[in-house]
Design a protein around this motif. Structure first.
Motif, PDB file in Angstrom:
ATOM      1  N   VAL A 191       0.171  75.404  36.749  1.00  0.00           N
ATOM      2  CA  VAL A 191       0.235  73.997  36.366  1.00  0.00           C
ATOM      3  C   VAL A 191       0.829  73.230  37.540  1.00  0.00           C
ATOM      4  O   VAL A 191       1.980  73.428  37.910  1.00  0.00           O
ATOM      5  CB  VAL A 191       1.089  73.790  35.102  1.00  0.00           C
ATOM      6  CG1 VAL A 191       1.142  72.309  34.735  1.00  0.00           C
ATOM      7  CG2 VAL A 191       0.530  74.600  33.938  1.00  0.00           C
ATOM      8  N   HIS A 192       0.038  72.356  38.128  1.00  0.00           N
ATOM      9  CA  HIS A 192       0.432  71.699  39.374  1.00  0.00           C
ATOM     10  C   HIS A 192       1.435  70.576  39.127  1.00  0.00           C
ATOM     11  O   HIS A 192       1.362  69.859  38.124  1.00  0.00           O
ATOM     12  CB  HIS A 192      -0.803  71.148  40.079  1.00  0.00           C
ATOM     13  CG  HIS A 192      -1.716  72.223  40.578  1.00  0.00           C
ATOM     14  ND1 HIS A 192      -1.468  72.937  41.721  1.00  0.00           N
ATOM     15  CD2 HIS A 192      -2.869  72.723  40.062  1.00  0.00           C
ATOM     16  CE1 HIS A 192      -2.431  73.823  41.900  1.00  0.00           C
ATOM     17  NE2 HIS A 192      -3.293  73.718  40.900  1.00  0.00           N
ATOM     18  N   ARG A 233      -2.813  65.499  40.211  1.00  0.00           N
ATOM     19  CA  ARG A 233      -3.516  65.615  38.945  1.00  0.00           C
ATOM     20  C   ARG A 233      -4.617  66.659  39.047  1.00  0.00           C
ATOM     21  O   ARG A 233      -5.456  66.627  39.940  1.00  0.00           O
ATOM     22  CB  ARG A 233      -4.125  64.265  38.549  1.00  0.00           C
ATOM     23  CG  ARG A 233      -3.123  63.246  38.050  1.00  0.00           C
ATOM     24  CD  ARG A 233      -2.536  63.609  36.694  1.00  0.00           C
ATOM     25  NE  ARG A 233      -3.601  63.900  35.737  1.00  0.00           N
ATOM     26  CZ  ARG A 233      -4.303  62.983  35.107  1.00  0.00           C
ATOM     27  NH1 ARG A 233      -4.069  61.696  35.320  1.00  0.00           N
ATOM     28  NH2 ARG A 233      -5.240  63.338  34.246  1.00  0.00           N
ATOM     29  N   SER A 234      -4.628  67.576  38.116  1.00  0.00           N
ATOM     30  CA  SER A 234      -5.680  68.590  38.066  1.00  0.00           C
ATOM     31  C   SER A 234      -6.972  67.992  37.520  1.00  0.00           C
ATOM     32  O   SER A 234      -6.953  67.150  36.620  1.00  0.00           O
ATOM     33  CB  SER A 234      -5.243  69.754  37.179  1.00  0.00           C
ATOM     34  OG  SER A 234      -6.334  70.622  36.926  1.00  0.00           O
ATOM     35  N   ASP A 253      -7.047  76.794  37.382  1.00  0.00           N
ATOM     36  CA  ASP A 253      -5.829  76.411  38.087  1.00  0.00           C
ATOM     37  C   ASP A 253      -4.963  77.654  38.251  1.00  0.00           C
ATOM     38  O   ASP A 253      -4.724  78.396  37.284  1.00  0.00           O
ATOM     39  CB  ASP A 253      -5.057  75.338  37.315  1.00  0.00           C
ATOM     40  CG  ASP A 253      -5.525  73.932  37.651  1.00  0.00           C
ATOM     41  OD1 ASP A 253      -5.932  73.707  38.811  1.00  0.00           O
ATOM     42  OD2 ASP A 253      -5.492  73.051  36.768  1.00  0.00           O
ATOM     43  N   GLN A 280      -8.920  69.045  42.092  1.00  0.00           N
ATOM     44  CA  GLN A 280      -8.173  67.792  41.983  1.00  0.00           C
ATOM     45  C   GLN A 280      -8.992  66.775  41.194  1.00  0.00           C
ATOM     46  O   GLN A 280     -10.215  66.691  41.326  1.00  0.00           O
ATOM     47  CB  GLN A 280      -7.863  67.251  43.370  1.00  0.00           C
ATOM     48  CG  GLN A 280      -6.946  68.164  44.167  1.00  0.00           C
ATOM     49  CD  GLN A 280      -5.991  67.398  45.055  1.00  0.00           C
ATOM     50  OE1 GLN A 280      -5.851  66.182  44.962  1.00  0.00           O
ATOM     51  NE2 GLN A 280      -5.285  68.120  45.912  1.00  0.00           N
ATOM     52  N   ASN A 297      -0.666  66.909  33.454  1.00  0.00           N
ATOM     53  CA  ASN A 297      -1.442  68.146  33.608  1.00  0.00           C
ATOM     54  C   ASN A 297      -1.296  69.080  32.413  1.00  0.00           C
ATOM     55  O   ASN A 297      -2.126  69.973  32.215  1.00  0.00           O
ATOM     56  CB  ASN A 297      -1.042  68.874  34.897  1.00  0.00           C
ATOM     57  CG  ASN A 297      -1.620  68.222  36.136  1.00  0.00           C
ATOM     58  OD1 ASN A 297      -2.609  67.491  36.060  1.00  0.00           O
ATOM     59  ND2 ASN A 297      -1.007  68.486  37.276  1.00  0.00           N
ATOM     60  N   ARG A 298      -0.257  68.883  31.624  1.00  0.00           N
ATOM     61  CA  ARG A 298      -0.058  69.718  30.446  1.00  0.00           C
ATOM     62  C   ARG A 298      -0.646  69.101  29.190  1.00  0.00           C
ATOM     63  O   ARG A 298      -0.652  69.751  28.131  1.00  0.00           O
ATOM     64  CB  ARG A 298       1.444  69.960  30.219  1.00  0.00           C
ATOM     65  CG  ARG A 298       2.071  70.898  31.238  1.00  0.00           C
ATOM     66  CD  ARG A 298       3.580  70.933  31.098  1.00  0.00           C
ATOM     67  NE  ARG A 298       4.151  71.963  31.959  1.00  0.00           N
ATOM     68  CZ  ARG A 298       5.392  71.947  32.403  1.00  0.00           C
ATOM     69  NH1 ARG A 298       6.225  70.960  32.062  1.00  0.00           N
ATOM     70  NH2 ARG A 298       5.827  72.920  33.176  1.00  0.00           N
TER      71      ARG A 298
END
Length: 244
Positions: A58-59, A63-64, A55, A32, A238-239
């Motif tokens: 994609v969460h 937020r990653s 990961d 995170q 996240n992308r």
């Protein structure tokens, strides 16, 4: 092997740091963004360097920290090769083994929750040749499974998830420990236990979704909780790189 879960009880999320203290290499899985310093500090305290930030998908609910870890310390930021991102990543393939010294992680592509979802089957060579545990991401939870509706095409994704569970996970040894990415309090599945770990055998016995026919399974997991607040914004962030 060093193995440390990081549990986030406010959101029902879990991250994991594990690796080889002898050779000083480790990975952080589903990191995170709010805790990047904590992962790095823990690894350093144990004489390890984070070489891989991974990961499992994609969460959509937080937020990653994977890309941030990669930028800060030069780790590889890893997602399955099918992930729809414009972040520089090290793409992972089904059947690939990640070398962490005496610790190894085998990538299992398990689409269903999302097309790029993976699980990581982990072994400690100093303990023996057999796998010790599996990080199941959002594929298999304690008492539940991942929701299939986030990317759309829920029924098709549910069918993919059924196949991933029955061909990739339920064929593994019964005594294998499982550590999912979520537990009760998360919106990434319905009916999750508050207990954050289990075994394959326990889930086979007590998780009703694993005993359902494919059609019953698809109908059962169509009843999902509301999508995470700010889901589209979190997915976009996240992308994307740099964060926007």
């Amino acid at each position: 092997m060093i193995f440390r879960p990081f549990y986030y009880f406010d959101t029902g999320c879990a991250s994991y740091v594990f690796g080889c203290a002898t050779l000083g290499k480790c990975a952080v899985v589903d990191p995170q963004a709010r805790d990047v310093d904590a992962y790095i500090e823990f690894a350093t305290a144990k004489g390890m360097r984070i070489t891989h930030a991974i990961d499992t998908h994609v969460h959509a609910d937080h937020r990653s920290g994977g890309a941030d870890i990669a930028r800060r310390i030069g780790a590889s930021y890893c997602l399955h090769e099918s992930a729809d991102v414009n972040i520089p990543i090290t793409p992972l393939q089904d059947g690939e083994e990640i070398d962490l010294g005496n610790t190894r992680a085998l990538v299992l592509h398990t689409p269903g929750h999302s097309p790029e979802s993976i699980c990581l089957l982990v072994k400690d060579l100093r303990r023996g040749p057999d796998p010790w545990f599996i990080l199941t991401g959002d594929t298999l939870f304690v008492g539940a499974v991942g929701r299939p509706d986030l990317p759309g095409h829920a029924r098709e994704s549910a069918r993919d998830l059924f196949a991933s569970l029955h061909t990739k996970l339920l064929t593994l040894p019964d005594d294998l420990e499982i550590y999912p990415a979520h537990f009760a309090g998360s919106s990434c599945g319905a009916g999750m236990s508050g207990k954050p770990s289990s075994t394959i055998a326990f889930e086979k016995r007590w998780n009703p979704l694993l005993r359902a026919s494919v059609e019953d399974f698809i109908e059962a997991i169509s009843d999902v909780p509301p999508k995470p607040a700010q889901m589209q914004d979190i997915l976009r962030r996240n992308r994307s790189s740099p964060p926007v």
